[in-house]
Enzyme design. Structure first.
Site, PDB file in Angstrom:
ATOM      1  N   HIS A  61       5.620  -5.934   7.925  1.00 23.73           N
ATOM      2  CA  HIS A  61       5.457  -7.292   8.469  1.00 23.73           C
ATOM      3  C   HIS A  61       5.716  -8.342   7.390  1.00 23.73           C
ATOM      4  O   HIS A  61       4.825  -9.099   7.010  1.00 23.73           O
ATOM      5  CB  HIS A  61       4.049  -7.450   9.074  1.00 23.73           C
ATOM      6  N   CYS A 113       0.867  -1.177   0.000  1.00 26.01           N
ATOM      7  CA  CYS A 113       0.000   0.000   0.000  1.00 26.01           C
ATOM      8  C   CYS A 113       0.908   1.233   0.000  1.00 26.01           C
ATOM      9  O   CYS A 113       2.114   1.132   0.228  1.00 26.01           O
ATOM     10  CB  CYS A 113      -0.896   0.000   1.233  1.00 26.01           C
ATOM     11  N   SER A 145       1.634 -10.418   9.578  1.00 29.48           N
ATOM     12  CA  SER A 145       0.773  -9.391   8.992  1.00 29.48           C
ATOM     13  C   SER A 145      -0.702  -9.611   9.334  1.00 29.48           C
ATOM     14  O   SER A 145      -1.294 -10.609   8.950  1.00 29.48           O
ATOM     15  CB  SER A 145       0.940  -9.387   7.460  1.00 29.48           C
ATOM     16  N   SER A 146      -1.307  -8.647  10.059  1.00 31.96           N
ATOM     17  CA  SER A 146      -2.751  -8.717  10.382  1.00 31.96           C
ATOM     18  C   SER A 146      -3.558  -8.662   9.099  1.00 31.96           C
ATOM     19  O   SER A 146      -4.518  -9.414   8.902  1.00 31.96           O
ATOM     20  CB  SER A 146      -3.169  -7.526  11.242  1.00 31.96           C
ATOM     21  N   ASN A 147      -3.146  -7.750   8.232  1.00 28.14           N
ATOM     22  CA  ASN A 147      -3.829  -7.557   6.955  1.00 28.14           C
ATOM     23  C   ASN A 147      -3.754  -8.831   6.110  1.00 28.14           C
ATOM     24  O   ASN A 147      -4.728  -9.226   5.455  1.00 28.14           O
ATOM     25  CB  ASN A 147      -3.169  -6.359   6.249  1.00 28.14           C
ATOM     26  N   GLU A 186       0.275  -0.408  15.340  1.00 29.96           N
ATOM     27  CA  GLU A 186      -0.644   0.713  15.072  1.00 29.96           C
ATOM     28  C   GLU A 186      -1.570   0.944  16.264  1.00 29.96           C
ATOM     29  O   GLU A 186      -1.799   2.084  16.679  1.00 29.96           O
ATOM     30  CB  GLU A 186      -1.494   0.423  13.828  1.00 29.96           C
TER      31      GLU A 186
END
EC number: 1.17.7.4
Length: 282
Positions: A44, A16, A222-224, A130
């Protein structure tokens, strides 16, 4: 036997803009200087972190930051709590701030809510960089929760303000809002999910249905990545999560399969290209 796989990378996948910005800042400084400190993993993704540490990026944690003086330190896209900026002043550190603008805007909104004496709830992952930065805007007084069940044991006030970590699922956020309203709470809900991230859900739905097999490439932290992989799995049952090419398994494929490759907002395009080349060699 040659598998002759037809392999396509999802054009919408990859970094992103917040991550691109942070990595470009790091690379620009490392082109001029021997090393640069970075507070936490810049992204991440272990493969990308290794590429940058090989160039001189030095990853440190908050404990190490306390002992650092008169140095440059990069703040990654996830953002930081006010206490980090205060420490930088005390230790004479130059902060290279690559906080994502979407995260900075959210931090600002949470701070304003807190200054207005609102009780704040944050839908986010405990311990995520975050989220720590967001909670820091409230002196640690915001209630962070990952799912609704956590709130069953919390004595909530009748009225509160709801925010979300920027990379959470939009559907889940609105489901949580509706559930809380149905329980009789007065909820001021702020949809603070990054649209560059949430648009990927729809893009992925449209992408994965066109392939026999899906290889989703992401760092384990990575959470995403976890959220986007769930989307893949939902719309294509033959979806596989890998972090590097060593994790590819030949038994997943049949001859002439159409294979789609996609990734998280923290997955570098060069890594997906590497996966594609490996698959085409099968």
């Amino acid at each position: 036997m040659k598998y002759d796989l037809a392999v396509t990378i999802d054009k919408a996948s990859g970094f992103c803009f917040g991550v691109v910005y942070a990595i470009e800042m790091a690379e620009d400084i490392l082109a001029e200087e021997e090393y640069l400190y970075c507070l936490g993993d810049i992204v991440h993704n272990d493969e990308e972190v290794k590429r940058l540490t090989d160039k001189g990026l030095r990853i440190i944690d908050h404990e190490q930051l306390h002992n650092l003086h008169n140095e440059k330190v990069l703040i990654r896209a996830h953002g930081e709590a006010p206490s980090t900026y205060q420490l930088a002043l005390e230790n004479n550190l130059i902060l290279i701030d690559a906080s994502c603008p979407v995260v900075l805007k959210l931090q600002n909104r949470i701070k304003n809510s807190y200054d207005d004496k609102e009780q704040i709830l944050i839908f986010g992952k405990h311990g995520h960089a975050e989220v720590i930065g967001l909670q820091g805007q409230t002196d640690g007084n915001a209630i962070v929760f990952q799912d609704l069940a956590e709130l069953d044991h919390v004595d909530l006030p009748g009225k509160f303000t709801l925010y979300s970590q920027t990379t959470k699922s939009t559907d889940k956020f609105y489901h949580i809002k509706e559930q809380l309203l149905s329980r009789g709470y007065e909820v001021k809900a702020n949809d603070t999910i990054c649209r560059q991230v949430s648009n990927r859900y729809e893009d992925l739905e449209n992408f994965v249905v066109n392939y026999d097999r899906i290889i989703f490439v992401s760092g384990k932290k990575s959470s995403n990545g976890k959220v986007l992989y769930d989307v893949c799995k939902k719309y294509n049952d033959h979806s596989y999560f890998i972090s590097n090419i060593e994790e590819l398994d030949l038994s997943w494929f049949s001859q002439n399969d159409k294979v789609g490759i996609c990734g998280a907002t923290s997955t570098p395009m060069w890594l997906m290209e590497k996966v594609k080349a490996k698959l085409e060699s099968f």
